[in-house]
Design a protein around this motif. Structure first.
Motif, mmCIF file in Angstrom:
data_model
loop_
_atom_site.group_PDB
_atom_site.id
_atom_site.type_symbol
_atom_site.label_atom_id
_atom_site.label_comp_id
_atom_site.label_asym_id
_atom_site.label_seq_id
_atom_site.Cartn_x
_atom_site.Cartn_y
_atom_site.Cartn_z
ATOM 1 N N GLN A 65 -42.537 10.348 -26.274
ATOM 2 C CA GLN A 65 -42.806 11.467 -25.355
ATOM 3 C C GLN A 65 -43.703 10.972 -23.913
ATOM 4 O O GLN A 65 -42.969 11.407 -22.843
ATOM 5 N N SER A 69 -41.863 10.966 -20.345
ATOM 6 C CA SER A 69 -42.409 11.647 -19.105
ATOM 7 C C SER A 69 -42.779 10.981 -17.851
ATOM 8 O O SER A 69 -42.564 11.394 -16.838
ATOM 9 N N ASN A 72 -39.721 10.364 -16.135
ATOM 10 C CA ASN A 72 -39.049 11.570 -15.543
ATOM 11 C C ASN A 72 -39.901 11.816 -14.143
ATOM 12 O O ASN A 72 -39.049 12.024 -13.364
ATOM 13 N N ASP A 84 -34.301 16.036 -20.004
ATOM 14 C CA ASP A 84 -34.693 17.228 -20.758
ATOM 15 C C ASP A 84 -35.571 16.754 -21.779
ATOM 16 O O ASP A 84 -35.035 16.190 -22.661
ATOM 17 N N MET A 85 -36.892 17.096 -21.668
ATOM 18 C CA MET A 85 -37.608 16.577 -22.935
ATOM 19 C C MET A 85 -37.313 17.240 -24.264
ATOM 20 O O MET A 85 -37.512 17.059 -25.350
ATOM 21 N N VAL A 88 -35.479 14.871 -26.565
ATOM 22 C CA VAL A 88 -36.122 14.047 -26.995
ATOM 23 C C VAL A 88 -36.629 14.558 -28.679
ATOM 24 O O VAL A 88 -37.716 14.962 -28.588
#
Length: 136
Positions: A65, A69, A72, A84-85, A88
């Motif tokens: 994560q 991030s 991103n 788009d998290m 994940v």
């Protein structure tokens, strides 16, 4: 002798931290954490069917994560898009890394996550959404 589950988790995490600390003293690193460990060992530690109920699984997932991030921020600033998290997902990431590491014991899980990022559907953003997080 039975060990309380919380004590067992704390023991596992403290033992795992020794491996991380030793590598950080050698030379400057760009990335660090469970995603940069040896796949041969990590594949034996992961249990994808247990989800986040198994410490190596959640250490890997939370590392992913953070890594995505950070990626991103780069993607947004360079290409005005990002992963788009919501994509994940625990089960997807654990299976992806487990399968990759079993097939490539000499590599590192970060290679599987880099491929995941490259192949992921991206959300298009406006150029005005790009930012420098370290700007004063």
């Amino acid at each position: 002798m039975r060990i309380h589950p919380i004590a067992r988790t704390a023991l596992i995490l403290s033992l795992m931290s020794f491996g991380f600390a030793a590598a950080s003293r050698a030379e400057p690193l760009l990335t660090q954490g469970i995603g940069t460990q040896n796949c041969g060992k990590l594949a034996g530690d992961l249990r994808p069917d247990e989800g986040l109920n198994h410490p190596p699984n959640y250490l890997l997932f939370y590392w992913v994560q953070g890594y995505v991030s950070a990626a991103n921020i780069y993607l947004l600033n360079e290409y005005t898009d990002y992963v788009d998290m919501n994509d994940v997902e625990v089960s997807v990431i654990l299976k992806l890394v487990y399968d990759f590491c079993r097939a490539n014991p000499d590599k590192k899980p970060i290679a599987a996550i880099d491929q995941f990022i490259r192949e992921a559907n991206k959300v298009q953003a406006d150029e005005k959404d790009a930012f420098d997080p370290w700007e004063h």
